[in-house]
Design an enzyme around this catalytic site. Structure first.
Site, PDB file in Angstrom:
ATOM      1  N   ASP A  94      23.689  24.283  72.172  1.00  0.00           N
ATOM      2  CA  ASP A  94      24.392  24.519  73.436  1.00  0.00           C
ATOM      3  C   ASP A  94      23.426  24.555  74.633  1.00  0.00           C
ATOM      4  O   ASP A  94      22.221  24.335  74.482  1.00  0.00           O
ATOM      5  CB  ASP A  94      25.197  25.823  73.307  1.00  0.00           C
ATOM      6  CG  ASP A  94      26.545  25.751  73.998  1.00  0.00           C
ATOM      7  OD1 ASP A  94      26.688  24.981  74.950  1.00  0.00           O
ATOM      8  OD2 ASP A  94      27.456  26.500  73.590  1.00  0.00           O
TER       9      ASP A  94
ATOM     10  N   ASP B 135      34.010  22.252  78.020  1.00  0.00           N
ATOM     11  CA  ASP B 135      34.787  22.562  76.814  1.00  0.00           C
ATOM     12  C   ASP B 135      36.239  22.119  76.940  1.00  0.00           C
ATOM     13  O   ASP B 135      36.874  22.289  77.982  1.00  0.00           O
ATOM     14  CB  ASP B 135      34.768  24.073  76.547  1.00  0.00           C
ATOM     15  CG  ASP B 135      33.453  24.534  75.939  1.00  0.00           C
ATOM     16  OD1 ASP B 135      32.521  23.718  75.828  1.00  0.00           O
ATOM     17  OD2 ASP B 135      33.366  25.726  75.585  1.00  0.00           O
TER      18      ASP B 135
END
Ligand SMILES: *[C@@H]1O[C@H](CO)[C@@H](O)[C@H](O)[C@H]1NC(C)=O
Ligand SMILES: *[C@@H]1O[C@H](CO)[C@@H](O)[C@H](O)[C@H]1NC(C)=O
Ligand SMILES: *[C@@H]1O[C@H](CO)[C@@H](O)[C@H](O)[C@H]1NC(C)=O
Ligand SMILES: *[C@@H]1O[C@H](CO)[C@@H](O)[C@H](O)[C@H]1NC(C)=O
Ligand SMILES: *[C@@H]1O[C@H](CO)[C@@H](O)[C@H](O)[C@H]1NC(C)=O
Ligand SMILES: *[C@@H]1O[C@H](CO)[C@@H](O)[C@H](O)[C@H]1NC(C)=O
Ligand SMILES: *[C@@H]1O[C@H](CO)[C@@H](O)[C@H](O)[C@H]1NC(C)=O
Ligand SMILES: *[C@@H]1O[C@H](CO)[C@@H](O)[C@H](O)[C@H]1NC(C)=O
Ligand SMILES: *[C@@H]1O[C@H](CO)[C@@H](O)[C@H](O)[C@H]1NC(C)=O
Length: 503
Positions: free
Chosen positions: A151, A211
């Site tokens: 991430d 996302d």
């Protein structure tokens, strides 16, 4: 004009053989699996992973290609100063430790994925790997990890241009490589600093957007760039709708290749906020543009209809096609339907698939997307489907006849899906017990026969159902549900039926 032979075979095979992807032998076709984040967020545990892994086997999902069981954020309690600062797994959530979880998942023939972050902290505020890449890669390898999602939170300002971002991500890529264990490397920097330009030489996939959210087209200011500037989106954000991400993908589909894929983020199928037609369109699109297919729902409570969507082998065969070439958007039109945010569109996407006819001519996947609130009839001309081979209808393929196969016509019934769910022992109250013979009856088994082999053998489970044929210069027509997709495989009819002067 000479058709066939050397003229049109070339491109796909050449792309596939270029050694420009990261050379770890993984993700030759887009990776498939499950990740807990979309449905569970930080609510992770050993039981969640092992139960889900068992269900992936019991429901036949493993034998359709879903391989990686991926643990997302919030699994650690920090670093151990007495052990080279290695990460410590949370002993409440993972009482037997991470290696034991990996062993259980491996025993089922599945791969184990984990999560970390190219920053000081993970997005959930746990210890990140920036500056600890080597020790963390070694820890993951020692636990038996097969996949790393990496991430981008708290990156200490080490972003802002392609050199800085790629350099930061390359450190972990090199550390994973140095472990000697093949570990699929999944970059998750949300499309910041154009990872499609540099991701392929470092990793197996790269996220292209913020996302995903369980919504077809809901506008959200936190996920900007729905329009023509989508490829140049400085603020990745989150709560990105399916159509927002499709739009972002449309500019960069050519970057997908074997070993290196555009990642449109994990699937929302089964999470409950979209309609059946929307989930069908979402799954179809992700397969056609070669995104990783990572389920993001609670498999333990999966509704039969969603199991049926995720289990459609004819659509998965498009994702796992040996040519590894993404579909591209050929047109998008705004319609007069005012949707929730006034931007309903209709779209047509098409792309090359490996030939299943034994000839030189590629099969073709065609998707018609209806963004309207009402069912409508959509049309795709051969001229538009084959525009890459020549503009304005000049492509030689436009002069052929094509068999049109509906890839959703053989979708498993809800009754069959429910029977599969009910037969699983892993939910604890099965009456019959899991029986691979019963579960497997009539279904495609990619463990036994790879998608490449099944396609080469004309498996009817993979080729879909013949719905019609389209004549030279013709048009494919489909009635498409609101926010739905029609998805077809086109196969060239024998050229012998064409008169010589038409060639
Ligand atoms: C490491 O990289 C080299 C060079 O690209 C490659 O040949 C090798 O297979 C990689 N090893 C692993 C474990 O990824
Ligand atoms: C930290 O590492 C030391 C030395 O390997 C070990 O004895 C100890 O159990 C570790 N602590 C935790 C919390 O894992
Ligand atoms: C300990 O950490 C250092 C620095 O990250 C690293 O170079 C070294 O390989 C690690 N040793 C082990 C045994 O993991
Ligand atoms: C859409 O609306 C415009 C403006 O009202 C109108 O000119 C056009 O004919 C409409 N198109 C369709 C397909 O209804
Ligand atoms: C698959 O079907 C095509 C078209 O019908 C045919 O030409 C080809 O020989 C078949 N291949 C196999 C392996 O049966
Ligand atoms: C598709 O073709 C049909 C039949 O010609 C026509 O009625 C329909 O309006 C067309 N759809 C669109 C979206 O143009
Ligand atoms: C197990 O029990 C749950 C809750 O009562 C029920 O929804 C489910 O259908 C049952 N499954 C089987 C296989 O009997
Ligand atoms: C599984 O089902 C098949 C077909 O109904 C049956 O022949 C077989 O005996 C069953 N196996 C077990 C272990 O119950
Ligand atoms: C799929 O094939 C594999 C390998 O032949 C076999 O072990 C497995 O039991 C099959 N799965 C099902 C559901 O029949």
């Amino acid at each position: 004009m000479v058709f066939g032979g050397t003229l049109f075979i070339g491109t796909v095979a050449l792309w596939a053989s270029k050694a420009v992807a990261v050379d770890n032998g993984l993700a030759v076709t887009p990776q498939m699996g499950w990740d807990n984040w979309n449905a569970f967020g930080c609510d992770v545990s050993e039981t969640l992973l092992t139960q889900t892994a068992q269900l992936i086997v019991d429901y036949g999902l493993k034998d359709l290609g879903y391989h990686y069981v991926i643990l997302d954020d919030c699994w650690s309690t920090g670093r151990n100063a007495s052990n080279n600062n290695s990460l410590i797994a949370d002993s409440t959530k993972f009482p037997r430790g991470m290696a034991a979880v990996a062993d259980d998942i491996h025993a089922l023939g599945l791969g184990f994925g984990m999560y970390s972050d190219a920053g000081k902290y993970t997005c959930g505020g746990y210890a990140g790997s920036l500056g600890y890449e080597t020790v963390d890669a070694n820890t993951f390898a020692s636990w038996g990890v097969d996949y790393l999602k990496y991430d981008n939170c708290y990156n200490m300002g080490q972003a802002g241009n392609q050199m800085i971002s790629s350099g930061r991500y390359e450190v972990m890529g090199n550390a994973l490589n140095a472990t000697g264990r093949p570990i699929l490397y999944s970059l998750c920097n949300w499309g910041e600093d154009y990872p499609w330009n540099w991701g392929s030489t470092i990793a197996n996939s790269w996220r292209i957007s913020g996302d995903i959210f369980d919504s077809w087209d809901m506008a959200d200011a936190r996920c900007p760039c729905d329009g023509d500037d989508a490829w140049n989106c400085g603020l990745p954000g989150f709560h990105c709708s399916v159509t927002n991400i499709m739009n972002k993908a449309s500019f960069i589909v050519s970057k997908a290749q074997p070993g290196a894929w555009n990642d449109l983020d994990m699937l929302e199928v089964g999470n409950g906020a979209m309609t059946d037609a929307e989930y069908v369109a979402h799954f179809s699109m992700w397969a056609a543009v070669k995104s990783p297919l990572i389920m993001g729902n609670d498999i333990r409570t999966i509704p039969p209809a969603d199991l049926a969507i995720l289990s459609n082998p004819a659509v998965i065969a498009v994702s796992q096609d040996p040519s590894g070439s993404s579909a591209a958007r050929r047109w998008i039109y705004a319609t007069n339907d005012t949707d929730i945010n006034g931007r309903a569109t209709i779209q047509m996407w098409s792309g090359n698939l490996k030939s299943t006819t034994g000839g030189d001519q590629s099969d073709m996947v065609v998707l018609l997307i209806n963004g309207n609130k009402n069912t409508i009839v959509l049309n795709a001309t051969l001229a538009d489907i084959f525009v890459d081979n020549g503009p304005l209808g000049t492509a030689p393929q436009v002069k052929l006849s094509w068999e049109v196969r509906d890839l959703w016509a053989n979708r498993m019934s809800d009754d069959e899906a429910k029977a599969i769910i009910d037969a699983s022992s892993a939910v604890g109250n099965a009456t019959t017990g899991y029986n691979a013979t019963t579960i497997g009856a009539g279904r495609y088994n990619a463990t036994k026969t790879s998608y490449a082999d099944g396609l080469a053998a004309n498996s009817s489970l993979l080729l879909g159902k013949v719905s019609t044929t389209v004549q030279p210069s013709g048009t494919i027509t489909a009635t498409v549900d609101p926010h739905g997709a029609a998805m077809f495989r086109l196969r060239a009819m024998p050229t012998g039926s064409l008169k010589r002067d038409e060639l």
